[in-house]
Design an enzyme around this catalytic site. Structure first.
Site, mmCIF file in Angstrom:
data_model
loop_
_atom_site.group_PDB
_atom_site.id
_atom_site.type_symbol
_atom_site.label_atom_id
_atom_site.label_comp_id
_atom_site.label_asym_id
_atom_site.label_seq_id
_atom_site.Cartn_x
_atom_site.Cartn_y
_atom_site.Cartn_z
ATOM 1 C CG ASP A 164 -6.392 7.258 -3.078
ATOM 2 O OD1 ASP A 164 -6.322 6.005 -3.098
ATOM 3 O OD2 ASP A 164 -6.217 7.926 -2.053
ATOM 4 C CE1 TYR B 286 4.350 -7.405 -0.413
ATOM 5 C CE2 TYR B 286 5.053 -9.694 -0.286
ATOM 6 C CZ TYR B 286 4.906 -8.520 -1.000
ATOM 7 O OH TYR B 286 5.308 -8.469 -2.318
ATOM 8 C CB THR C 136 11.201 -0.695 -8.368
ATOM 9 O OG1 THR C 136 11.612 -0.740 -6.983
ATOM 10 C CG2 THR C 136 10.393 -1.947 -8.680
#
Length: 272
Positions: A72, A171, A206
């Site tokens: 992580d 973003y 993707t």
């Protein structure tokens, strides 16, 4: 001999998407690729099927050596242990690719609207913590394995549309933080012969995008192999330092180096 034979690469966020595409291309060139992420067999994010073990197997099948390590990248202890292990096993890193991002996970609350003041703070945390902060944390631990050998390449995956706000304010800030961070990294690493470059793909097909029903007709023209080939081109360029600190479009790199996507085309940058 393959061009990256004997080279050690780390690709973060490699269970799927751009990370997997990049890892495959580096593997096809003969690199040993440590593929990292949270999704492992029996425990994946967003209930997706893809895992880092699958990516590592794909790297090996393509002629490299894939090594999967669960990590992580928002946790300092995980990242430190990752690079301590690589240090013990390899003693160096030649290529680091940062491609983790938490802002697209379906587990995030949807909020009450599209404006920044209507979005839950979890959106900010996901994009900034599992984005530029994770990039910085990962690079911080990776750099000592590059500087002592006076050689290395850091690639930070990013996104932007020239003269536009990308997607939404949170973003857009996250991606531009990565771009600015890349410039700062390049400046501080120059004396150690380590280059840092931000690479911007277009709208990629993707696994998540395909499952959502999007395709070339919607603007999702690029496969993840296209960005993988861009990173491979940089990794095999002995004069790559000339780009250090820059933010470069995959389409731009395709023109510079002459590579194509898997269908033989050179998709243009995504324009929104």
């Amino acid at each position: 001999m393959k061009p990256l034979q004997g080279k050690i690469a780390v690709v973060t966020g490699a269970s799927r998407g751009a990370g997997r595409g990049i890892a495959y291309q580096l593997g096809s060139a003969g690199a040993t690729v440590y593929v990292t992420g949270r999704s492992v067999k029996g425990s994946t994010t967003d209930n997706r099927p893809e895992t880092i073990e699958e990516t590592a197997d794909g790297v090996t099948l393509r002629g490299g050596k894939g090594i999967a390590i669960q990590c992580d990248h928002t946790r300092s202890s995980d990242v430190r242990k990752l690079f301590e292990r690589i240090g013990r096993e390899q003693g160096r890193i030649d290529i680091l690719v940062n491609s983790v991002f938490g802002g697209s996970e379906r587990s995030l609350p949807s909020g009450d609207g599209r404006h920044f003041w209507e979005r839950p703070l979890e959106h900010w945390e996901a994009m900034m913590v599992a984005g530029p902060q994770a990039y910085l944390l990962t690079t911080r631990y990776a750099v000592p394995l590059m500087t002592k050998h006076q050689k290395g390449l850091i690639v930070n995956l990013t996104f932007f549309i020239k003269d536009q706000i990308s997607s939404n304010l949170y973003y857009d800030l996250a991606m531009n933080a990565i771009n600015r961070m890349t410039r700062g990294m390049a400046k501080e690493l120059q004396e150690y012969n380590v280059s840092a470059i931000a690479v911007c793909p277009g709208w990629m097909r993707t696994e998540r995008v395909i499952d959502s029903g999007f395709g070339p007709k919607d603007g999702a023209k690029e496969t993840t192999a296209y960005v993988g080939r861009a990173v491979l081109a940089l990794a095999t360029d002995t004069t790559v330092s000339k780009f250090s600190g820059e933010t470069l479009m995959v389409a731009e790199l395709a023109k510079k180096y002459g590579f194509t996507d898997v269908d033989g085309t050179q998709p243009l940058p995504f324009e929104g």
